[in-house]
Design a protein around this motif. Structure first.
Motif: not given
Ligand code: SIN
Length: 322
Positions: A127-134, A253-266
Motif C-alpha cells: 500500500v505504501n512502499v518506499p521508492s528505494i529498498g524494501g 505457497d507457504n508449504r513450499a517456500t521461505a521468504h526474507l523481509a527487507p534488510q536494507d531499510i532499517d
C-alpha cells in the motif's frame, strides 16, 4: 483487463512468476482461480502488478483459495472489522514493540511454522512502499530439497525438528515483542522434509526464523545440520527477489517456500506498509508418514486464538467472505 485467462511469466529459473491479465478486485471465475492455483503450485510464489484491492477485496480474494485465518497468533490489536488482516508497517512495529525493524520477522522464515498447522498460503498487498529498498525475497524449498545429494536427502527424510517463536532470539527477552509472544506460545514438531499435500513434492521444511533444533541428535549435530539446511534453502539459485510498487500483490505457497523481509531499510527513514492475509493450513506430513506433533499452543485458523480472547474482549473472528 479480462478475467478469462491469465498470462504467467516466470521471473527466475526455479522460483516466482508474474501473472497478468487478471483484475483481482473483481469476482474471479473458477477457471481463473484454477489457473492461478496451478501457477502457484508450479512457481511457489506469484506476483500481480498494479492491483486495486482494499481490505475486503483482499480477504475475498484469499477466500477463493481456502479458509482465511485470523491475522496472526500474536496480533492483539487487529484492524476493526478486518480481523483477518495483518498490518506490516515498520512505524507501527516500532511503536508497538520499541524495536526498529522493517518487519515482524526479519530473518528467512516460513509463516507461523511454530503452529501445528502453519498457513497453507499467504497473500501480501503493498500500500505504501518506499521508492528505494524494501524488496522481499522468496526461496523454493522443493528445489532446495531436490538440490541436496541423494544421501543427504535420505538423511533429511527421516528427521524431525522443533519450531518455535523466538528461535535464535534477536530481541531482548523483556521487550514488548517477547511479551506478546509469551501470551500465546506456540511450539511444534514438524518433519524436516514435508510432503506437499497437493503436488506430492518433497520440501526442505526448515527455516532460520522458527526452527530451533533437530530432534534425536546431539546439540552439536543439530546446530551443524541446521546450518547446512539453512545454507541450502538460502542459496541464491533458488531465490527470487521482488521489487514492490504500491498496489502489487504477492501470493506464496507457504508449504513450499521461505521468504526474507527487507534488510536494507532499517537505517533509513522510509514508510513501508503492506497487508497480509493467510490461508488455514493442514498438519504437515513427512515422507515416512510422520505427522507434526504439538508441544504448546493450539491450531491456527479462522478463530481468534484463545490466548488473545481476554485481551480482545468481545471481538470474534468474522467468517471469511465468500
Ligand atoms: C512477511 O514476512 O510476511 C512480510 C514480508 C515483508 O515484509 O516483505
Amino acid at each position: 483487463m479480462s478475467n478469462n485467462h491469465i498470462e504467467v511469466k516466470p521471473v527466475s529459473g526455479f522460483t516466482g512468476a508474474e501473472i497478468s491479465g487478471v483484475d483481482l478486485s473483481r469476482p474471479l471465475s473458477d477457471d481463473v482461480v484454477k489457473e492461478i492455483r496451478q501457477a502457484l503450485l508450479k512457481w511457489k510464489v506469484v506476483f500481480f502488478r498494479d492491483q486495486n484491492l482494499d481490505h475486503a477485496a483482499q480477504i475475498a480474494f484469499t477466500a477463493r483459495f481456502g479458509d482465511v485465518t485470523y491475522a496472526h497468533p500474536h496480533e492483539d490489536e487487529p484492524i476493526e472489522g478486518f480481523s483477518e488482516i495483518l498490518t506490516i508497517d515498520r512505524s507501527r512495529f516500532e511503536k508497538r514493540n520499541g524495536l526498529r525493524r522493517s518487519s515482524y520477522e526479519s530473518r528467512w522464515h516460513t509463516d507461523v511454522t511454530a503452529a501445528l498447522n502453519p498457513p497453507a498460503g499467504s497473500i501480501l498487498r503493498a500500500v505504501n512502499v518506499p521508492s528505494i529498498g524494501g524488496d522481499t525475497t522468496w526461496t523454493n524449498l522443493v528445489a532446495a530439497y531436490e538440490g541436496l545429494s541423494a544421501p543427504l536427502r535420505a538423511l533429511a527424510d527421516g528427521l524431525k525438528a522443533e519450531h518455535r517463536f523466538n528461535a535464535g532470539l534477536q530481541f531482548p527477552s523483556n521487550s514488548k515483542l517477547a511479551q506478546r509472544i509469551a501470551i500465546n506460545p506456540l511450539v511444534s514438531i514438524h518433519p524436516v522434509v514435508r510432503v506437499h499435500p497437493e503436488t506430492g513434492e518433497r520440501a526442505l521444511f526448515v527455516n532460520p526464523g522458527f526452527t530451533s533444533r533437530i530432534l534425536d541428535v546431539s546439540p552439536q549435530e543439530s546446530e551443524l545440520l541446521l546450518e547446512l539446511f539453512f545454507k541450502q534453502i538460502t542459496k541464491p539459485a533458488y531465490t527470487a527477489r521482488f521489487r514492490w510498487n504500491n498496489g502489487d500483490v504477492a501470493f506464496w505457497d507457504n508449504r513450499a517456500t521461505a521468504h526474507l523481509a527487507p534488510q536494507d531499510i532499517d537505517h533509513i527513514d522510509v514508510e513501508r506498509v503492506l497487508y497480509r492475509t493467510t490461508i488455514t493450513g493442514d498438519i504437515p506430513v513427512g515422507p515416512d508418514g510422520f505427522r507434526s506433533q504439538p508441544v504448546e499452543g493450539e491450531l491456527f485458523g479462522v478463530e481468534v486464538p484463545s490466548a488473545l480472547k481476554d485481551k480482545l474482549g468481545k471481538l470474534e473472528a468474522e467468517p471469511a467472505l465468500a
